[in-house]
Design a protein around this motif. Structure first.
Motif, PDB file in Angstrom:
ATOM      1  N   ARG A 258     -15.169   6.622  33.708  1.00 12.90           N
ATOM      2  CA  ARG A 258     -15.187   5.676  34.831  1.00 12.90           C
ATOM      3  C   ARG A 258     -16.110   4.485  34.582  1.00 12.90           C
ATOM      4  NH1 ARG A 258     -18.714   5.397  38.898  1.00 12.90           N
ATOM      5  NH2 ARG A 258     -19.605   7.432  38.332  1.00 12.90           N
ATOM      6  N   VAL A 259     -17.277   4.709  33.986  1.00 15.06           N
ATOM      7  CA  VAL A 259     -18.292   3.658  33.935  1.00 15.06           C
ATOM      8  C   VAL A 259     -18.324   2.876  32.624  1.00 15.06           C
ATOM      9  CG1 VAL A 259     -19.734   4.989  35.519  1.00 15.06           C
ATOM     10  CG2 VAL A 259     -20.152   5.161  33.046  1.00 15.06           C
ATOM     11  N   SER A 260     -17.784   3.448  31.552  1.00 15.21           N
ATOM     12  CA  SER A 260     -17.885   2.812  30.239  1.00 15.21           C
ATOM     13  C   SER A 260     -16.496   2.435  29.727  1.00 15.21           C
ATOM     14  CB  SER A 260     -18.554   3.773  29.246  1.00 15.21           C
ATOM     15  OG  SER A 260     -18.440   3.292  27.920  1.00 15.21           O
ATOM     16  N   PRO A 261     -16.397   1.352  28.957  1.00 13.84           N
ATOM     17  CA  PRO A 261     -15.094   0.991  28.383  1.00 13.84           C
ATOM     18  C   PRO A 261     -14.723   1.834  27.171  1.00 13.84           C
ATOM     19  CG  PRO A 261     -16.755  -0.575  27.676  1.00 13.84           C
ATOM     20  CD  PRO A 261     -17.430   0.338  28.674  1.00 13.84           C
ATOM     21  N   TYR A 262     -15.553   2.799  26.792  1.00 15.89           N
ATOM     22  CA  TYR A 262     -15.371   3.553  25.552  1.00 15.89           C
ATOM     23  C   TYR A 262     -13.979   4.190  25.454  1.00 15.89           C
ATOM     24  CZ  TYR A 262     -16.440   6.941  21.843  1.00 15.89           C
ATOM     25  OH  TYR A 262     -16.432   7.677  20.689  1.00 15.89           O
ATOM     26  N   TYR A 263     -13.670   5.120  26.345  1.00 14.58           N
ATOM     27  CA  TYR A 263     -12.368   5.792  26.288  1.00 14.58           C
ATOM     28  C   TYR A 263     -11.254   4.906  26.826  1.00 14.58           C
ATOM     29  CZ  TYR A 263     -14.371  10.289  24.950  1.00 14.58           C
ATOM     30  OH  TYR A 263     -14.993  11.293  24.263  1.00 14.58           O
ATOM     31  N   GLN A 264     -11.554   4.078  27.820  1.00 11.17           N
ATOM     32  CA  GLN A 264     -10.519   3.210  28.361  1.00 11.17           C
ATOM     33  C   GLN A 264     -10.004   2.245  27.298  1.00 11.17           C
ATOM     34  OE1 GLN A 264     -11.373   1.361  32.157  1.00 11.17           O
ATOM     35  NE2 GLN A 264     -12.673   3.071  32.776  1.00 11.17           N
ATOM     36  N   PHE A 265     -10.899   1.728  26.473  1.00  9.02           N
ATOM     37  CA  PHE A 265     -10.488   0.846  25.379  1.00  9.02           C
ATOM     38  C   PHE A 265      -9.504   1.570  24.469  1.00  9.02           C
ATOM     39  CE2 PHE A 265     -11.126   0.001  20.853  1.00  9.02           C
ATOM     40  CZ  PHE A 265     -10.736  -1.323  20.761  1.00  9.02           C
ATOM     41  N   ALA A 266      -9.842   2.786  24.061  1.00  6.52           N
ATOM     42  CA  ALA A 266      -8.981   3.555  23.161  1.00  6.52           C
ATOM     43  C   ALA A 266      -7.634   3.843  23.812  1.00  6.52           C
ATOM     44  CB  ALA A 266      -9.680   4.854  22.764  1.00  6.52           C
ATOM     45  N   HIS A 267      -7.655   4.306  25.054  1.00  7.19           N
ATOM     46  CA  HIS A 267      -6.425   4.730  25.713  1.00  7.19           C
ATOM     47  C   HIS A 267      -5.524   3.560  26.074  1.00  7.19           C
ATOM     48  CE1 HIS A 267      -8.371   8.794  27.050  1.00  7.19           C
ATOM     49  NE2 HIS A 267      -8.116   8.735  25.770  1.00  7.19           N
ATOM     50  N   PHE A 268      -6.089   2.498  26.634  1.00  4.72           N
ATOM     51  CA  PHE A 268      -5.260   1.357  27.030  1.00  4.72           C
ATOM     52  C   PHE A 268      -4.655   0.672  25.802  1.00  4.72           C
ATOM     53  CE2 PHE A 268      -7.753   0.605  31.246  1.00  4.72           C
ATOM     54  CZ  PHE A 268      -7.228   1.789  31.723  1.00  4.72           C
TER      55      PHE A 268
ATOM     56  N   ARG B 118      -9.632  -6.508  12.564  1.00  5.79           N
ATOM     57  CA  ARG B 118      -9.903  -6.289  11.136  1.00  5.79           C
ATOM     58  C   ARG B 118      -8.595  -6.043  10.408  1.00  5.79           C
ATOM     59  NH1 ARG B 118     -14.317  -1.566  11.264  1.00  5.79           N
ATOM     60  NH2 ARG B 118     -14.161  -1.785   8.999  1.00  5.79           N
ATOM     61  N   ASP B 119      -8.684  -6.016   9.098  1.00  4.64           N
ATOM     62  CA  ASP B 119      -7.539  -5.706   8.240  1.00  4.64           C
ATOM     63  C   ASP B 119      -6.324  -6.562   8.604  1.00  4.64           C
ATOM     64  OD1 ASP B 119      -6.267  -4.393   6.143  1.00  4.64           O
ATOM     65  OD2 ASP B 119      -5.494  -2.803   7.436  1.00  4.64           O
ATOM     66  N   GLU B 120      -6.557  -7.861   8.703  1.00  5.48           N
ATOM     67  CA  GLU B 120      -5.496  -8.834   8.983  1.00  5.48           C
ATOM     68  C   GLU B 120      -4.729  -8.497  10.266  1.00  5.48           C
ATOM     69  OE1 GLU B 120      -3.202  -8.778   5.410  1.00  5.48           O
ATOM     70  OE2 GLU B 120      -4.568 -10.129   4.342  1.00  5.48           O
ATOM     71  N   GLY B 121      -5.477  -8.061  11.276  1.00  3.11           N
ATOM     72  CA  GLY B 121      -4.875  -7.820  12.580  1.00  3.11           C
ATOM     73  C   GLY B 121      -4.229  -6.469  12.743  1.00  3.11           C
ATOM     74  N   ARG B 122      -4.399  -5.567  11.775  1.00  2.00           N
ATOM     75  CA  ARG B 122      -3.806  -4.228  11.899  1.00  2.00           C
ATOM     76  C   ARG B 122      -4.783  -3.213  12.483  1.00  2.00           C
ATOM     77  NH1 ARG B 122      -1.052  -6.072   7.203  1.00  2.00           N
ATOM     78  NH2 ARG B 122      -2.856  -5.563   5.890  1.00  2.00           N
ATOM     79  N   VAL B 123      -6.012  -3.651  12.722  1.00  2.00           N
ATOM     80  CA  VAL B 123      -7.039  -2.770  13.279  1.00  2.00           C
ATOM     81  C   VAL B 123      -7.812  -3.534  14.347  1.00  2.00           C
ATOM     82  CG1 VAL B 123      -9.187  -1.517  12.784  1.00  2.00           C
ATOM     83  CG2 VAL B 123      -7.298  -1.426  11.160  1.00  2.00           C
ATOM     84  N   ILE B 124      -8.120  -2.863  15.448  1.00  2.07           N
ATOM     85  CA  ILE B 124      -8.968  -3.444  16.483  1.00  2.07           C
ATOM     86  C   ILE B 124     -10.065  -2.435  16.789  1.00  2.07           C
ATOM     87  CG2 ILE B 124      -7.440  -2.587  18.311  1.00  2.07           C
ATOM     88  CD1 ILE B 124      -8.264  -4.964  20.021  1.00  2.07           C
ATOM     89  N   SER B 125     -11.290  -2.932  16.942  1.00  7.41           N
ATOM     90  CA  SER B 125     -12.418  -2.014  17.135  1.00  7.41           C
ATOM     91  C   SER B 125     -13.220  -2.394  18.373  1.00  7.41           C
ATOM     92  CB  SER B 125     -13.340  -2.023  15.903  1.00  7.41           C
ATOM     93  OG  SER B 125     -13.948  -3.289  15.738  1.00  7.41           O
ATOM     94  N   LEU B 126     -13.871  -1.384  18.932  1.00  7.39           N
ATOM     95  CA  LEU B 126     -14.835  -1.570  20.006  1.00  7.39           C
ATOM     96  C   LEU B 126     -16.219  -1.317  19.433  1.00  7.39           C
ATOM     97  CD1 LEU B 126     -15.544  -1.843  23.102  1.00  7.39           C
ATOM     98  CD2 LEU B 126     -15.451   0.669  23.160  1.00  7.39           C
ATOM     99  N   GLY B 127     -17.141  -2.238  19.675  1.00  5.48           N
ATOM    100  CA  GLY B 127     -18.491  -2.073  19.162  1.00  5.48           C
ATOM    101  C   GLY B 127     -19.535  -2.317  20.226  1.00  5.48           C
ATOM    102  N   TRP B 128     -20.720  -1.815  19.935  1.00  2.00           N
ATOM    103  CA  TRP B 128     -21.885  -2.125  20.759  1.00  2.00           C
ATOM    104  C   TRP B 128     -22.906  -2.781  19.837  1.00  2.00           C
ATOM    105  CZ3 TRP B 128     -23.667  -2.841  25.438  1.00  2.00           C
ATOM    106  CH2 TRP B 128     -25.045  -2.892  25.648  1.00  2.00           C
ATOM    107  N   GLN B 129     -23.295  -4.039  20.165  1.00  2.00           N
ATOM    108  CA  GLN B 129     -24.134  -4.833  19.279  1.00  2.00           C
ATOM    109  C   GLN B 129     -23.465  -4.873  17.907  1.00  2.00           C
ATOM    110  OE1 GLN B 129     -28.195  -3.412  19.581  1.00  2.00           O
ATOM    111  NE2 GLN B 129     -28.322  -3.891  21.748  1.00  2.00           N
TER     112      GLN B 129
END
Length: 461
Positions: free
Chosen positions: A160-170, A437-448
């Protein structure tokens, strides 16, 4: 420990300390609480030191959380150095030094302090447990497992509070939806998702909603989810939640859920219906497989299903985790970022934050540090190049992540307080961020500067 590992820990501490600057205003440290010193008797035996260690831990747990605050400037770096020295002593079985260091750590850490204090507290527990035998009652106390209800509540809070799992699932769901739409003229309006670790099923309501918005009385859509898990009761509860949710969208979407216990013969005999779009969901699943053959067999089975798309979500590691110290260092980098990011989502005094850290993240930390003590290989957190080569060697080719996925991820993060626009991995700064990343074939979520999750999509060659 190698110099490179110590340098990484120094970089880690400086990164976390920079992220804490925005949270320090108005908080002070109560030196009377954190400076309780119990002298160490050099002639004290091993059992006496264990007892003193547990006393100091109990004192740390009982301290009034309202009296805890952010540690003083520059305190985080010595704390990380002491933790590093403790891990080295534990690895070398230097019990006297390890116990003395742990006693020192418990005088400084806190489950209600700043992010460094909190994460080090759980790492200290993991190291302390490593010094004890499985038969010790104190081992069970340190490695206390949450109940299934407590773990569910903690997961729900984090979701509910963090984008961590929502980013992966959406992001995964958007990629699956696009694969379905590509075959809409020939797939009989049928989508079959095979989820290798369905867990609580939190990923699927958004996909159910998206498909229901496309469905009409003259254009009925069928969604079938086959969810794999290890717990029959959990699978039944997940089915009940998803079926109940789907009923809220009328009869234009035909929804079916089939829960299967992992290892069942029915899993091996999975068959696709004629022309349906098959999507395989591997969200944080491959990380849980310990051996190379397990991963290879799984990918071989996935390939045999001839899916239209395979969505892969993984935590990325930066080194081989063959040794305890390398696993320790990698875990500290990752969880320090997770704890610091929670301060971005919840106030310091939040009961939800404490539950997330104690019942979910803390459990993961202590388990990660003690996998090999049970003769079990630890989860695999590999570099992108490693798992990319593995996917390609098993007959998969990467699919480009669409602009819709990237835009959706950016919109999700804009809902959070310290959002930073789309940036490339090498750029500095703080807060949550998305990177391509990888010419648009990968998307990542990061902190700092730390990557937390990576999403990629694949299809059989």
């Amino acid at each position: 420990m190698e110099d490179s590992e110590e340098e990484e820990l120094l970089n880690l501490t400086l990164s976390v300390a920079a992220g804490r600057e925005r949270k320090k205003k108005g908080r002070t440290r109560d030196n009377n609480v954190n400076s309780i010193i119990i002298p160490m008797n050099s002639n004290e035996g091993y059992e006496g030191k264990i007892f003193r260690l547990l006393q100091m831990r109990e004192l740390m747990l009982r301290q009034d959380p309202r009296r805890k605050g952010v540690v003083g400037d520059g305190h985080g770096l010595p704390l990380i150095h002491l933790l590093l020295s403790t891990a080295t002593a534990v690895d070398e079985r230097n019990l006297c030094a390890a116990l003395e260091n742990l006693i020192d750590l418990y005088q400084t850490v806190s489950l209600t302090g700043d992010s460094v204090q909190r994460v080090v507290a759980y790492f200290a527990d993991g190291l302390a447990a490593r010094l004890l035998t499985r038969k010790s009652p104190f081992y069970d106390m340190l490695m206390e497992e949450p109940t299934s209800e407590e773990e569910f509540l903690a997961f729900t809070d984090l979701y509910r509070v963090s984008p961590y799992y929502q980013f992966a699932h959406f992001t995964a769901n958007q990629a699956i939806l696009e694969a379905y739409e590509e075959e809409e003229e020939r797939n009989n309006k049928a989508l079959h998702v095979i989820d290798f670790d369905v867990s609580y099923g939190f990923q699927w309501p958004s996909l159910i909603q998206s498909l229901s918005e496309k469905a009409t009385s003259g254009n009925r859509i069928s969604l079938r989810i086959t969810g794999l898990g290890n717990n029959l009761k959990e699978l039944q509860e997940t089915e009940a939640r998803l079926v109940s949710f789907s009923k809220g969208f009328g009869n234009h979407l035909v929804f079916e859920f089939q829960g299967l216990l992992r290892g069942s013969s029915r899993v091996i005999n999975l068959r696709k219906k004629k022309n349906e779009t098959v999507a395989v969901n591997l969200v944080s699943y491959l990380n849980t497989l310990s051996g190379f053959m397990n991963i290879s067999d799984t990918l071989g089975f996935v390939h045999s299903l001839n899916p239209s798309i395979v969505v892969l979500v993984k935590q990325e590691g930066s080194r081989s985790l063959k040794t305890f110290l390398s696993r320790f260092t990698e875990s500290l980098h990752y969880f320090a970022a997770m704890f610091d990011s929670l301060d971005d989502c919840l106030p310091l005094e939040s009961t939800e934050r404490l539950r997330i850290e104690k019942k979910l993240l803390g459990k993961e930390i202590k388990s990660m540090l003690n996998y090999d003590m049970d003769g079990v290989d630890c989860p695999k957190y590999e570099r992108m190049e490693t798992w990319k080569a593995r996917m390609e060697n098993h007959g998969f080719v990467g699919r480009k992540i669409s602009s819709k996925c990237v835009i959706q991820a950016k919109l999700l993060l804009k809902m959070r307080t310290h959002y930073y626009p789309l940036q490339f991995e090498e750029e500095g700064g703080g807060g949550f961020r998305v990177s391509e990343r990888d010419e648009g074939r990968v998307i990542s979520l990061g902190w700092q500067n730390r990557v937390l999750l990576i999403v990629s999509a694949w299809q059989p060659v």
